[in-house]
Write a protein that holds these residues in place. Structure first.
Motif, PDB file in Angstrom:
ATOM      1  N   ASN A 188       0.866  -1.166   0.000  1.00  7.26           N
ATOM      2  CA  ASN A 188       0.000   0.000   0.000  1.00  7.26           C
ATOM      3  C   ASN A 188       0.903   1.216   0.000  1.00  7.26           C
ATOM      4  OD1 ASN A 188      -2.730  -0.035  -0.193  1.00  7.26           O
ATOM      5  ND2 ASN A 188      -3.122  -0.055   1.996  1.00  7.26           N
ATOM      6  N   ILE A 189       0.750   2.102  -0.951  1.00  4.90           N
ATOM      7  CA  ILE A 189       1.656   3.240  -1.069  1.00  4.90           C
ATOM      8  C   ILE A 189       0.978   4.524  -0.598  1.00  4.90           C
ATOM      9  CG2 ILE A 189       1.081   3.668  -3.493  1.00  4.90           C
ATOM     10  CD1 ILE A 189       4.120   4.288  -3.856  1.00  4.90           C
ATOM     11  N   ASP A 190       1.718   5.327   0.152  1.00  8.35           N
ATOM     12  CA  ASP A 190       1.241   6.633   0.592  1.00  8.35           C
ATOM     13  C   ASP A 190       1.927   7.702  -0.236  1.00  8.35           C
ATOM     14  OD1 ASP A 190      -0.378   5.652   2.700  1.00  8.35           O
ATOM     15  OD2 ASP A 190       1.389   5.474   3.989  1.00  8.35           O
ATOM     16  N   ILE A 191       1.131   8.591  -0.812  1.00  5.39           N
ATOM     17  CA  ILE A 191       1.676   9.629  -1.686  1.00  5.39           C
ATOM     18  C   ILE A 191       1.177  10.992  -1.209  1.00  5.39           C
ATOM     19  CG2 ILE A 191       1.779  10.531  -4.050  1.00  5.39           C
ATOM     20  CD1 ILE A 191       1.226   7.689  -5.050  1.00  5.39           C
ATOM     21  N   VAL A 192       2.104  11.945  -1.148  1.00  6.83           N
ATOM     22  CA  VAL A 192       1.745  13.330  -0.874  1.00  6.83           C
ATOM     23  C   VAL A 192       1.705  14.045  -2.219  1.00  6.83           C
ATOM     24  CG1 VAL A 192       2.408  15.488   0.235  1.00  6.83           C
ATOM     25  CG2 VAL A 192       2.830  13.311   1.398  1.00  6.83           C
ATOM     26  N   ALA A 193       0.570  14.668  -2.524  1.00  7.52           N
ATOM     27  CA  ALA A 193       0.373  15.374  -3.793  1.00  7.52           C
ATOM     28  C   ALA A 193       0.227  16.867  -3.538  1.00  7.52           C
ATOM     29  CB  ALA A 193      -0.868  14.844  -4.501  1.00  7.52           C
ATOM     30  N   LYS A 194       0.509  17.646  -4.568  1.00  4.00           N
ATOM     31  CA  LYS A 194       0.448  19.107  -4.461  1.00  4.00           C
ATOM     32  C   LYS A 194      -0.959  19.618  -4.184  1.00  4.00           C
ATOM     33  CE  LYS A 194       1.600  23.270  -7.043  1.00  4.00           C
ATOM     34  NZ  LYS A 194       2.293  23.825  -8.183  1.00  4.00           N
ATOM     35  N   ARG A 203      -3.652  14.927  -7.115  1.00  6.51           N
ATOM     36  CA  ARG A 203      -4.157  13.732  -6.433  1.00  6.51           C
ATOM     37  C   ARG A 203      -5.023  12.894  -7.375  1.00  6.51           C
ATOM     38  NH1 ARG A 203      -7.164  13.606  -0.948  1.00  6.51           N
ATOM     39  NH2 ARG A 203      -7.937  15.618  -1.604  1.00  6.51           N
ATOM     40  N   ASN A 204      -5.944  13.527  -8.073  1.00  5.96           N
ATOM     41  CA  ASN A 204      -6.825  12.802  -8.981  1.00  5.96           C
ATOM     42  C   ASN A 204      -6.044  12.135 -10.105  1.00  5.96           C
ATOM     43  OD1 ASN A 204      -8.991  13.608  -7.430  1.00  5.96           O
ATOM     44  ND2 ASN A 204      -9.490  15.353  -8.727  1.00  5.96           N
ATOM     45  N   TRP A 205      -5.051  12.838 -10.633  1.00  6.33           N
ATOM     46  CA  TRP A 205      -4.227  12.278 -11.707  1.00  6.33           C
ATOM     47  C   TRP A 205      -3.474  11.056 -11.200  1.00  6.33           C
ATOM     48  CZ3 TRP A 205       0.648  10.977 -13.174  1.00  6.33           C
ATOM     49  CH2 TRP A 205       0.881  10.841 -14.540  1.00  6.33           C
ATOM     50  N   LEU A 206      -2.852  11.170 -10.033  1.00  5.53           N
ATOM     51  CA  LEU A 206      -2.099  10.056  -9.454  1.00  5.53           C
ATOM     52  C   LEU A 206      -3.014   8.890  -9.092  1.00  5.53           C
ATOM     53  CD1 LEU A 206       0.322  12.156  -7.249  1.00  5.53           C
ATOM     54  CD2 LEU A 206       1.027  10.609  -9.094  1.00  5.53           C
ATOM     55  N   ILE A 250      -3.609   8.838  -1.117  1.00  4.47           N
ATOM     56  CA  ILE A 250      -2.999  10.079  -1.576  1.00  4.47           C
ATOM     57  C   ILE A 250      -3.599  11.229  -0.793  1.00  4.47           C
ATOM     58  CG2 ILE A 250      -2.545  11.571  -3.552  1.00  4.47           C
ATOM     59  CD1 ILE A 250      -3.066   9.087  -5.343  1.00  4.47           C
ATOM     60  N   VAL A 251      -2.742  12.023  -0.173  1.00 10.02           N
ATOM     61  CA  VAL A 251      -3.181  13.207   0.557  1.00 10.02           C
ATOM     62  C   VAL A 251      -2.524  14.429  -0.069  1.00 10.02           C
ATOM     63  CG1 VAL A 251      -3.585  12.004   2.726  1.00 10.02           C
ATOM     64  CG2 VAL A 251      -1.364  13.022   2.296  1.00 10.02           C
ATOM     65  N   THR A 252      -3.178  15.555   0.058  1.00  5.73           N
ATOM     66  CA  THR A 252      -2.609  16.795  -0.484  1.00  5.73           C
ATOM     67  C   THR A 252      -1.838  17.523   0.615  1.00  5.73           C
ATOM     68  OG1 THR A 252      -4.531  18.150   0.025  1.00  5.73           O
ATOM     69  CG2 THR A 252      -4.490  17.060  -2.131  1.00  5.73           C
TER      70      THR A 252
END
Length: 163
Positions: free
Chosen positions: A127-133, A138-141, A154-156
């Motif tokens: 399970n991957i956690d990603i911080v988005a701008k 976030r939607n793209w990722l 994915i959190v902003t």
């Protein structure tokens, strides 16, 4: 030790460390990457790489990040918080088969110019956690994760700073 490499005139870092299977730790934070346009497969197949310092990378001119970390299966976390992806068009296979990757900080990344993104997250088992701008990133990722049947949260940046 690559800390004294003069990279001020380098425009491509394609395959620079590709296949360096004995590397477990790499600090390239002193690299001047301000003229680099191609980082394709730069760290591909660094199968034993656990620690990678990219903290000072200037990626504002880079258009190709495809295969950049592909098959570097022991990476657990990537801090790409300073990556400017505003010129990037290709991220295909960027994290493909980074089997144990559980965290990516992408808090400056935008993806408006990306046209090639096949299997960007293919083969990620954790399970991957990603911080988005922002929500757009976030939607793209999230769409890329879904296409690759990878699980993640994915959190902003705003969500982090407001909590």
């Amino acid at each position: 030790n690559v800390s004294n490499f003069d990279t001020t005139q380098v425009t491509t870092m394609q395959n620079m460390f590709n296949g360096c299977q004995s590397l477990t730790s790499l600090d390239v934070s002193n690299f001047d990457t301000s003229k680099v346009t191609n980082m394709e497969a730069m760290f591909r197949s660094c199968k034993n790489l656990i620690s990678l310092n990219l903290s000072n990378f200037n990626t504002s001119q880079v258009t190709n990040m495809s295969y950049m970390f592909k098959d570097s299966g022991n990476l657990i976390s990537l801090n790409l918080s300073n990556f400017d992806t505003s010129q990037v068009t290709n991220v295909s296979y960027m994290f493909n088969n980074c089997t144990y990757l559980t965290s990516i900080d992408f808090n400056q990344a935008t993806f408006e110019k990306v046209t090639s993104f096949d299997y960007m997250f293919g083969g990620i088992k954790e399970n991957i956690d990603i911080v988005a701008k922002d929500d757009t990133a976030r939607n793209w990722l999230q769409t890329r994760l879904d296409e690759n049947q990878s699980l993640g949260t994915i959190v902003t940046v705003d969500e982090i700073t407001s909590s």
